[in-house]
Design a protein around this motif. Structure first.
Motif, short mmCIF file in Angstrom:
data_model
loop_
_atom_site.label_atom_id
_atom_site.label_comp_id
_atom_site.label_asym_id
_atom_site.label_seq_id
_atom_site.Cartn_x
_atom_site.Cartn_y
_atom_site.Cartn_z
N ASP A 198 0.81 -1.21 0.00
CA ASP A 198 0.00 0.00 0.00
C ASP A 198 0.84 1.27 0.00
O ASP A 198 0.31 2.38 -0.01
N ALA A 199 2.16 1.12 0.02
CA ALA A 199 3.04 2.30 0.03
C ALA A 199 3.10 2.89 -1.37
O ALA A 199 3.38 2.19 -2.35
N THR A 200 2.83 4.16 -1.47
CA THR A 200 2.90 4.84 -2.77
C THR A 200 4.14 5.71 -2.91
O THR A 200 4.44 6.17 -4.01
N ALA A 201 4.86 5.93 -1.80
CA ALA A 201 6.03 6.80 -1.85
C ALA A 201 7.03 6.42 -0.77
O ALA A 201 6.67 5.90 0.29
N ILE A 202 8.31 6.68 -1.05
CA ILE A 202 9.38 6.59 -0.06
C ILE A 202 9.93 8.01 0.09
O ILE A 202 10.30 8.65 -0.90
N ILE A 203 9.96 8.50 1.31
CA ILE A 203 10.37 9.88 1.58
C ILE A 203 11.53 9.86 2.56
O ILE A 203 11.43 9.26 3.64
N VAL A 204 12.64 10.49 2.17
CA VAL A 204 13.87 10.42 2.96
C VAL A 204 14.44 11.82 3.19
O VAL A 204 14.84 12.49 2.23
N PRO A 205 14.49 12.29 4.45
CA PRO A 205 15.17 13.55 4.74
C PRO A 205 16.67 13.30 4.90
O PRO A 205 17.07 12.34 5.53
N VAL A 206 17.48 14.16 4.33
CA VAL A 206 18.93 13.98 4.35
C VAL A 206 19.59 15.28 4.80
O VAL A 206 19.25 16.36 4.31
N CYS A 207 20.54 15.16 5.70
CA CYS A 207 21.31 16.32 6.13
C CYS A 207 21.96 16.97 4.91
O CYS A 207 22.66 16.31 4.14
N ALA A 208 21.73 18.25 4.71
CA ALA A 208 22.25 18.93 3.53
C ALA A 208 23.77 18.88 3.46
O ALA A 208 24.36 18.93 2.37
N ALA A 209 24.42 18.76 4.61
CA ALA A 209 25.88 18.69 4.64
C ALA A 209 26.40 17.39 4.03
O ALA A 209 27.55 17.32 3.60
N ASN A 210 25.56 16.39 3.97
CA ASN A 210 25.97 15.09 3.42
C ASN A 210 25.65 15.04 1.93
O ASN A 210 24.72 14.35 1.49
N ARG A 211 26.41 15.77 1.18
CA ARG A 211 26.14 15.90 -0.26
C ARG A 211 26.18 14.55 -0.97
O ARG A 211 25.36 14.26 -1.84
#
Length: 262
Positions: free
Chosen positions: A205-218
């Motif tokens: 039933d998952a329609t999306a994977i959403i991942v927040p990433v520290c901007a410093a970790n380019r």
């Protein structure tokens, strides 16, 4: 949790948790790979650290992140990517990985036996939602993958709400590559590609994977983009490592609907 497209010669991933499934949650921490996490590391919860790579499909790209070598001795490791649940016997190995400088930089995790048991034990025992999976490449343990539904952790949904809305059923991933000799070799995108495939298989039933990433970790968010994720928002979240500024980039990949492409 919780960086990319797949290479034609990369073998399909197999999830040891179910027959012939390719999957797992998480985010990477290697020189160049990182991991997302909005929670204490250990519980497979939505992450604001910095993921290493994820992509649609069961293969992963050979493309390397900036600084990765493509010389033969640093080629992307081959062999099937498999996942199995973390067990108590794996905790000493995991503690060793968490103590490696390239992992410690982003996960910022305590590594004593007591701390590792405290943080990973509840998920192993099924007392907390989410999954902690050992990633193997060609049968050799190579890292950890975490995956979880966002809405199993409403506190994290609330924290990220000013930045992005989390749809019902959305999943997040996080991962790390443990052995230093496997870092900087393009493995992160392969793991992330297998992780994405696994999410679609294990969370129908998952329609999306959403991942927040520290901007410093380019390197981490670049890996996600190579895996097919797109940046959908940026904003401040509490980083896993207090030395980092709060700015995070949020990346997303959506399940393709049948018949979308001819």
């Amino acid at each position: 949790m919780a960086e990319h497209p797949a290479s034609a010669d990369a073998p399909a991933a197999v999830d040891a948790t179910t027959p012939a499934d390719a999957t797992t949650p998480g985010s990477a921490t290697t020189p160049g790979d990182a991991t997302p996490s909005t929670t204490t590391r250990g519980s497979a919860t939505p992450s604001t650290a910095t993921p290493s790579a994820a992509t649609p499909g069961d293969a992963t790209p050979s493309a390397t992140t900036p600084g990765e070598s493509t010389t033969p001795d640093r080629a992307t490791p081959h062999g099937a990517i498999t996942f199995r649940p973390l067990t108590p016997a794996d905790l000493p190995m995991l503690a060793g990985w968490l103590a490696e400088p390239h992992v410690r930089r982003w996960w910022n995790h305590e590594t004593s036996p007591e701390a590792v048991q405290r943080d990973f034990g509840p998920t192993m025992r099924g007392e907390e939602p989410g999954e902690d999976l050992v990633v193997s490449v060609g049968g050799t343990p190579a890292g950890l993958l975490q995956r979880a539904r966002w809405h199993d952790f409403p506190g994290y949904v609330e924290k990220i709400a000013p930045i992005v809305a989390i749809p019902a059923g959305a999943v997040t991933i996080d991962y790390l590559i443990g052995p230093p000799e496997l870092t900087g070799r393009g493995l992160g995108p392969r793991i992330l590609a297998a992780a994405v495939t696994g999410v679609w298989q294990h969370y129908p039933d998952a329609t999306a994977i959403i991942v927040p990433v520290c901007a410093a970790n380019r390197a981490s968010w670049r890996a996600l983009e190579k895996a097919g994720f797109r940046r959908v928002a940026s904003g401040d979240l509490v980083p896993d490592n207090p030395v980092d500024p709060p700015l995070h980039h949020v990346h997303r990949i959506d399940r393709e609907e049948p018949g979308c492409h001819p």
